[in-house]
Design a protein around this motif. Sequence first.
Motif, PDB file in Angstrom:
ATOM      1  N   GLY A  45     -13.622  19.753  20.292  1.00  0.00           N
ATOM      2  CA  GLY A  45     -14.998  19.743  19.809  1.00  0.00           C
ATOM      3  C   GLY A  45     -15.461  21.139  19.413  1.00  0.00           C
ATOM      4  O   GLY A  45     -16.071  21.329  18.370  1.00  0.00           O
ATOM      5  N   THR A  49      -9.179  20.950  16.260  1.00  0.00           N
ATOM      6  CA  THR A  49      -8.103  19.988  16.534  1.00  0.00           C
ATOM      7  C   THR A  49      -6.840  20.741  16.945  1.00  0.00           C
ATOM      8  O   THR A  49      -6.450  21.711  16.281  1.00  0.00           O
ATOM      9  N   SER A  55     -13.098  28.610  12.539  1.00  0.00           N
ATOM     10  CA  SER A  55     -14.277  29.475  12.486  1.00  0.00           C
ATOM     11  C   SER A  55     -13.983  30.789  13.197  1.00  0.00           C
ATOM     12  O   SER A  55     -13.156  30.845  14.100  1.00  0.00           O
ATOM     13  N   LEU A  58     -15.148  31.095  17.353  1.00  0.00           N
ATOM     14  CA  LEU A  58     -14.587  30.295  18.441  1.00  0.00           C
ATOM     15  C   LEU A  58     -13.071  30.442  18.423  1.00  0.00           C
ATOM     16  O   LEU A  58     -12.417  30.220  17.414  1.00  0.00           O
TER      17      LEU A  58
ATOM     18  N   LYS B  54      -9.250   8.560  13.624  1.00  0.00           N
ATOM     19  CA  LYS B  54      -8.280   9.647  13.431  1.00  0.00           C
ATOM     20  C   LYS B  54      -7.372   9.806  14.652  1.00  0.00           C
ATOM     21  O   LYS B  54      -6.161   9.974  14.524  1.00  0.00           O
ATOM     22  N   TYR B  55      -7.951   9.746  15.833  1.00  0.00           N
ATOM     23  CA  TYR B  55      -7.156  10.024  17.033  1.00  0.00           C
ATOM     24  C   TYR B  55      -6.234   8.862  17.424  1.00  0.00           C
ATOM     25  O   TYR B  55      -5.193   9.095  18.047  1.00  0.00           O
ATOM     26  N   ASN B 346     -17.717  12.178  20.342  1.00  0.00           N
ATOM     27  CA  ASN B 346     -16.374  12.662  19.995  1.00  0.00           C
ATOM     28  C   ASN B 346     -15.453  12.594  21.218  1.00  0.00           C
ATOM     29  O   ASN B 346     -14.302  12.149  21.135  1.00  0.00           O
ATOM     30  N   ASN B 423     -20.444  27.624  14.579  1.00  0.00           N
ATOM     31  CA  ASN B 423     -18.994  27.460  14.514  1.00  0.00           C
ATOM     32  C   ASN B 423     -18.535  26.167  15.191  1.00  0.00           C
ATOM     33  O   ASN B 423     -17.535  25.573  14.799  1.00  0.00           O
ATOM     34  N   TRP B 424     -19.280  25.730  16.182  1.00  0.00           N
ATOM     35  CA  TRP B 424     -19.008  24.418  16.792  1.00  0.00           C
ATOM     36  C   TRP B 424     -19.091  23.327  15.731  1.00  0.00           C
ATOM     37  O   TRP B 424     -18.228  22.459  15.650  1.00  0.00           O
ATOM     38  N   ILE B 426     -18.692  23.527  12.550  1.00  0.00           N
ATOM     39  CA  ILE B 426     -17.548  23.615  11.633  1.00  0.00           C
ATOM     40  C   ILE B 426     -16.327  22.948  12.265  1.00  0.00           C
ATOM     41  O   ILE B 426     -15.659  22.115  11.661  1.00  0.00           O
ATOM     42  N   ASN B 427     -16.049  23.301  13.521  1.00  0.00           N
ATOM     43  CA  ASN B 427     -14.826  22.792  14.158  1.00  0.00           C
ATOM     44  C   ASN B 427     -14.900  21.309  14.495  1.00  0.00           C
ATOM     45  O   ASN B 427     -13.927  20.574  14.296  1.00  0.00           O
ATOM     46  N   ILE B 428     -16.040  20.842  14.976  1.00  0.00           N
ATOM     47  CA  ILE B 428     -16.105  19.411  15.344  1.00  0.00           C
ATOM     48  C   ILE B 428     -16.121  18.552  14.077  1.00  0.00           C
ATOM     49  O   ILE B 428     -15.527  17.468  14.056  1.00  0.00           O
ATOM     50  N   ASN B 430     -14.575  19.279  11.362  1.00  0.00           N
ATOM     51  CA  ASN B 430     -13.171  19.286  10.951  1.00  0.00           C
ATOM     52  C   ASN B 430     -12.320  18.390  11.849  1.00  0.00           C
ATOM     53  O   ASN B 430     -11.371  17.751  11.385  1.00  0.00           O
ATOM     54  N   ASP B 431     -12.673  18.324  13.122  1.00  0.00           N
ATOM     55  CA  ASP B 431     -11.943  17.475  14.075  1.00  0.00           C
ATOM     56  C   ASP B 431     -12.094  15.991  13.711  1.00  0.00           C
ATOM     57  O   ASP B 431     -11.244  15.179  14.043  1.00  0.00           O
TER      58      ASP B 431
END
Lengths: 110, 434
Positions: A45, A49, A55, A58, B54-55, B346, B423-424, B426-428, B430-431
């Motif tokens: 999260g 992944t 980013s 992080l 996805k998972y 998530n 940034n969280w 962005i990453n979540i 993308n996840d």
Amino acid sequence: MTLKSLITTTSIAVCSLMGLHSIAFADSHGGANHMGRTIGVSCAGCHGTDGVSHSPHLRSISELSEEKIVTALKKFKSGERKGSIMNRIAKGYTDEQITAVAHYFATVNK
Amino acid sequence: MNKLNRRDFLRLAGGASVVSGLSLAGCASNPKTGSSSKKVVVIGGGFGGGTAAKYIKKFDPSVDVTLIEYQKTYTTCPGSNWVLGGLKDLKSITHTYDAMKNKHGVNVIHGWVSVIDAENQKVQLSSGESIGYDRLIVSPGIDFKFDTIEGYSEKDVGSVPHAWKAGPQTTLLRNQLVAMPDGGTFVIAPPPNPFRCPPGPYERVSMVAHYFKQHKPKSKILVLDAKPKFSKQKLFMKGWEDLYGYGTDNSMIEWVGAPDGKVTKVDVKTKTAYAGDLEEAVKADVLNIIPAQKAGSIAAATGLTNDSGWCPVDPKTWESTLIPNVHVIGDSAIQSPLPKSGYAANSEAKVCAAAIVDLLNGREPGEPSWVNTCYSLVGPKYGISVAMVYDLTKEGKIGKVKGSGGLTAMDASRRKEANYSENWLINISNDIFG
């Protein structure tokens, strides 16, 4: 024979019979690996992944060694290492879970 | 495997014909779907459903996964308050399902589910198409209880937006704020518990305050709250003090909690809200009503909800306790103490995905673990958060892990947490969509 080991053993047997790689099953459902993966995917999260961050602020966990992940998490947990978020999160895991999640990130997609 | 319970499985596995028993378990031909493959259908392509689709493929690529989502693109609710504050544009928080289709091998159908036929394990689309499943994941998010505030109904959202589903509603509210003259009043009415994104209304207040401070400094924000207290209240109020003069005569923000702040009636034409027992009238220049909430309509129509309007589940697998082989995740599920947040959805989706892969392969699902972190921006360089680790209690319920989590420390760097917030997302994102 416990339920879990019975199922794991028989699943692996069937996998082999089906010509699949037994590791795939062990990974998705083997004691410590299961624990590591369960916790590891929940890190995505924030950290991306498989621990690959997209980013700058992080950290990519995937680039850290297993040992470094264990050390960092234990220091966050004890309060020896100051943090803003990870100090709060690391306190939620046992040392056994920390070892498992570090092993997961050291091995996932590698 | 779905018609093979654990006892049957053990009997087969432990008996003389281990091989035939397990081949049944591993590659069962489903009498309902007529398929020999493992079929999962996911309804809803947001934080819950998108992650789950996805998972499942990630955990077991042999599972046939179909995602049904009516929108061609998905705009995340997280970040939509930043659009209101002028920090981001809507495009930057809008995602396609291209990676889901092309990179992860999920069948994506943009359509509307008209009926879930749980008895026959089939999903019927409004196009007439019917899709069978071994396991179904329902992740439809929230719907609104439009009958809880007199004078405010679904037909009014074009003039008085809720903006609690990101997209055109976000743009509408943003445009209204931009068009508002300096010296105007923005009135926002946050909903009663439980609702999607508990800190969200207060981040919205903060972001609108940021926008006003830059462009309309004589303007005011009045929060008429259906609750007597709210998420991260001390941190938000400290942020409002630090940035927007909260608590002084010149405060841009005024917060009125229940009972006095509870909006009971709205006059949409004059943008007037009536609050508290005395029904005090408050005239707004821009009015944002966020109604009380319930599980997405397909959940209730299928019989997945109880009297609360939300869906009871077994948290180990997220399977409905009301309908077998149907799993409910995200905001629609009764998930407390996990909040109705994107991060929680998530995290739940991954536990559900792993459990479904285990069940389809004849394995007992393992011990779950969940994380939630909710970030909010009070200003562009001022972030706050609440975090928690959760596990399964001995009673089979979700529990907070003692000693973990909590709020941003009062002396922690707000700038760092603002960076983490951005940034969280962005990453979540993308996840889920990457």
